[in-house]
Design an enzyme around this catalytic site. Structure first.
Site, short mmCIF file in Angstrom:
data_model
loop_
_atom_site.label_atom_id
_atom_site.label_comp_id
_atom_site.label_asym_id
_atom_site.label_seq_id
_atom_site.Cartn_x
_atom_site.Cartn_y
_atom_site.Cartn_z
N CYS A 141 95.44 72.46 23.53
CA CYS A 141 95.70 72.37 24.97
C CYS A 141 97.09 72.94 25.29
CB CYS A 141 95.52 70.94 25.46
SG CYS A 141 95.13 70.88 27.21
N GLU A 192 90.28 67.04 18.87
CA GLU A 192 90.59 65.78 18.18
C GLU A 192 89.85 64.60 18.82
OE1 GLU A 192 92.57 67.50 20.11
OE2 GLU A 192 93.99 66.28 21.26
N MET A 216 97.96 75.48 22.80
CA MET A 216 97.34 76.80 22.99
C MET A 216 98.07 77.57 24.09
SD MET A 216 95.08 78.21 25.46
CE MET A 216 93.68 79.30 25.57
N PRO A 226 101.38 28.92 15.06
CA PRO A 226 101.09 29.75 16.24
C PRO A 226 99.59 29.79 16.54
CG PRO A 226 102.61 30.89 14.78
CD PRO A 226 102.17 29.66 14.05
N HIS A 255 90.46 69.65 23.56
CA HIS A 255 91.04 68.63 22.67
C HIS A 255 89.98 68.27 21.63
CE1 HIS A 255 94.78 67.64 24.77
NE2 HIS A 255 94.12 67.84 25.90
N ASP A 278 97.22 35.15 29.25
CA ASP A 278 97.74 36.15 30.19
C ASP A 278 97.17 35.89 31.58
OD1 ASP A 278 98.81 37.41 28.00
OD2 ASP A 278 97.42 39.11 27.99
N1 GLN Z 1 100.05 70.46 30.90
C1 GLN Z 1 98.99 71.34 30.54
C2 GLN Z 1 97.95 71.45 31.65
O1 GLN Z 1 97.88 70.62 32.53
C3 GLN Z 1 98.35 70.92 29.23
C4 GLN Z 1 97.61 69.62 29.32
C5 GLN Z 1 97.30 69.02 27.98
O2 GLN Z 1 97.88 69.40 26.96
N2 GLN Z 1 96.40 68.06 27.95
O3 GLN Z 1 97.15 72.34 31.64
#
Ligand code: GLN
Length: 534
Positions: free
Chosen positions: A381, A508, A384, A189, A506, A149
């Site tokens: 996020c 996760e 919610m 390859p 978040h 690359d």
């Molecule tokens: N768009 C929403 C905000 O800016 C949620 C962002 C998100 O889900 N990471 O608050």
């Protein structure tokens, strides 16, 4: 102690799982109590991932220290069970901007600034300063993209130079196709890829082969021949039941011994660490139960947009001895009247993060269904925020309530832009980012899930729960479960009647195989209880 490095390079094509290989090498070394740390180079000229489209590039991963980094950092953290920092991410954008700033401030007066030696020296300085700052036993440098690359050519050249004066082991990942499942594996390859690598002045010390079926002896021997290596240095990385099995798979083939020898470590295997890891991977392989979780998102066409979410479900599934079968549901497909029929067989529903209006009405429908049918629900996020909107509209009677991100003219801006975000014009690194503390109220589902009243999770957003509507919503039954006291922001909300939690964070992003996100383990437990009820 001399500095020690492993450089991981890719041949032929991207998407082979270089991040998983890098993470597995580091984990494998950790089983020997060798402290290895990753560094990732990405060739793009963006300063960082913050301004990239998740729908094209995959998830933007956020670290505690507010850095917006490549999703490979998610892999590293999930394997290593460690919080990493943004200085481990090197991008073309960061390198060039540093170099040009240096030139403008007279750092190279009288010289003509060139890729070699100025940029390559900059890279070497950068790597060495990370090493000095973090003092690991080994730094494992993953080079994004593939050999050949244009984008990473200067970085690979700097690694070649670096290896002439430092202890560097080169690991390269290649692809070994077979024309059909039973067909012969083709090494041509890889031969061509190896030639490109040798042309760049680099001889690999280890070649790892991605393939769909286990690497055949004939293919292994041929690749060994073309890379000037013994066959024990050509390693199989064929499709497995889970990427988390890869460190064990490498150990079974003796890659641990090869790397320890190259790096001159005489550490002994920490059997307890390896066994603990093996116990969890076995749970992924042989789960006792299963649950069906619907992810109602707006980027379901590219699963990598939800990489951390998908992995958090694997972690929390393993924790609960359950396989999590994910049903990806594009939220725009839930915007007609028939939406309940698409949600019927789910044991739990998640609405993840996202930006912009498209698909949000479908999310709101899914949330309404979960609340009314008492299906366990997790809103992350944007999820919610839409949970708030749904409650405002359908329980509090606030007609057309919305987030001002989706409908700036709504009478009820139950979600609104964070005050200090209003004046920000610059893009990248400017959202509410990184780890924030939150206090969870006693006797809430969130508090029970975390077994703690004080937690910290990562954030990436611009909008927030509008405190103006807090009392009305609480009076109508919404539970305000978590608050960031410093900024007086609502971070967790809940339903009283059933398992429904929304968080502005978040969680996760902090889920790891050995340390699954508490909110997810509680959610999967609730989903599993519901599947047993049915
Ligand atoms: N768009 C929403 C905000 O800016 C949620 C962002 C998100 O889900 N990471 O608050």
């Amino acid at each position: 102690m001399p500095q020690k490095y492993i450089v991981v390079l890719g041949l032929l094509l991207s998407g082979l799982g270089k991040g998983a290989v890098t993470s597995s090498i580091i984990k494998m070394l950790d089983f020997y109590d060798v402290k290895a740390l990753p560094v990732k180079f990405d060739g793009y000229l963006n300063y960082d991932c913050g301004t990239m489209n998740p729908y094209r590039h995959g998830e933007v991963f956020v670290l505690d220290d507010k850095s917006e980094v490549d999703m490979d950092f998610g892999l590293y953290e999930r394997f290593l069970n460690k919080n990493l920092t943004g200085d481990l991410s090197i991008t073309g954008g960061k390198l060039f901007s540093k170099l040009i700033n240096k030139e403008r401030s007279g750092g190279f007066l009288g010289e003509d600034v060139q890729i070699i030696p100025h940029l390559t020296n900059e890279i070497i300085d950068n790597i060495e300063s990370v090493y000095k700052k973090k003092s690991p036993d080994v730094l494992v440098i993953e080079v994004g993209g593939t050999v050949g690359d244009i984008e990473n050519s200067y970085f690979i050249e700097s690694m070649r130079q670096f290896a002439t004066t430092h202890d560097v082991t080169f690991v390269c990942l290649t692809y070994v196709p077979a024309l059909d499942v039973v067909g012969e594996q083709k090494t041509k390859p890889t031969q061509i890829g190896l030639r490109q690598l040798l042309q760049a002045g680099i001889s690999p010390n280890v070649v790892i082969c991605r393939s769909s079926a286990p690497l055949e002896k004939k293919a292994r021997d041929k690749i060994a021949l073309f890379s000037n290596l013994g066959a024990e240095r050509v390693i199989d990385d064929s499709d497995d039941y889970t990427i988390y099995h890869l460190p064990q798979h490498f150990i079974e083939q003796g890659l641990d011994k090869v790397l320890l020898k190259d790096l001159r470590f005489d550490n002994k295997l920490n059997k307890q660490k390896l066994n603990e890891w093996a116990t969890i991977t076995k749970k992924i392989k042989e789960p006792k139960e299963s649950v069906r979780i619907g992810i109602v998102g707006k980027y379901t066409g590219l699963k990598d947009s939800y990489a951390s979410l998908r992995e958090a479900l694997i972690h929390s599934g393993a924790f609960n001895n359950a396989r999590v079968n994910i049903e990806w549901i594009e939220s725009t497909s839930l915007e007609d009247k028939n939406y309940p029929s698409r949600l019927k067989n789910l044991n739990g529903i998640i609405v993840p993060g996202g930006f912009g209006k498209r698909g949000t009405e479908g999310m709101i429908n899914a949330i309404r269904y979960a609340r009314e049918e008492k299906v366990p629900f997790l809103g992350l996020c944007l999820g919610m925020q839409m949970m708030t909107v749904e409650y405002a509209r359908n329980v509090c009677g606030m007609k057309n309530a919305n987030s001002s991100e989706m409908d700036p003219k709504t009478k009820y801006k139950v979600i609104d832009i964070i005050e200090w975000q209003k004046g920000i014009k610059k893009k990248g690194g400017t959202m509410r980012l990184g780890a924030y503390e939150c206090i969870l109220a006693k006797d809430t589902k969130s508090n029970t899930a975390y077994s703690s009243g004080r937690i910290s999770e990562r954030h990436r957003h611009r909008y927030e729960f509008n405190n103006k509507y807090r009392k009305a919503m609480e009076d109508a039954g919404l539970v305000i479960a978590g608050i960031n006291r410093k900024d007086n922001l609502v971070e967790f909300i809940e339903w009283k009647e059933s398992f429904g939690i929304g968080t502005q964070a978040h969680p996760e992003l902090k889920s790891r195989l050995e340390n699954p996100a508490p909110l997810f383990t509680a959610f999967i437990k609730a989903a599993h209880a519901r599947s047993a009820d049915k």
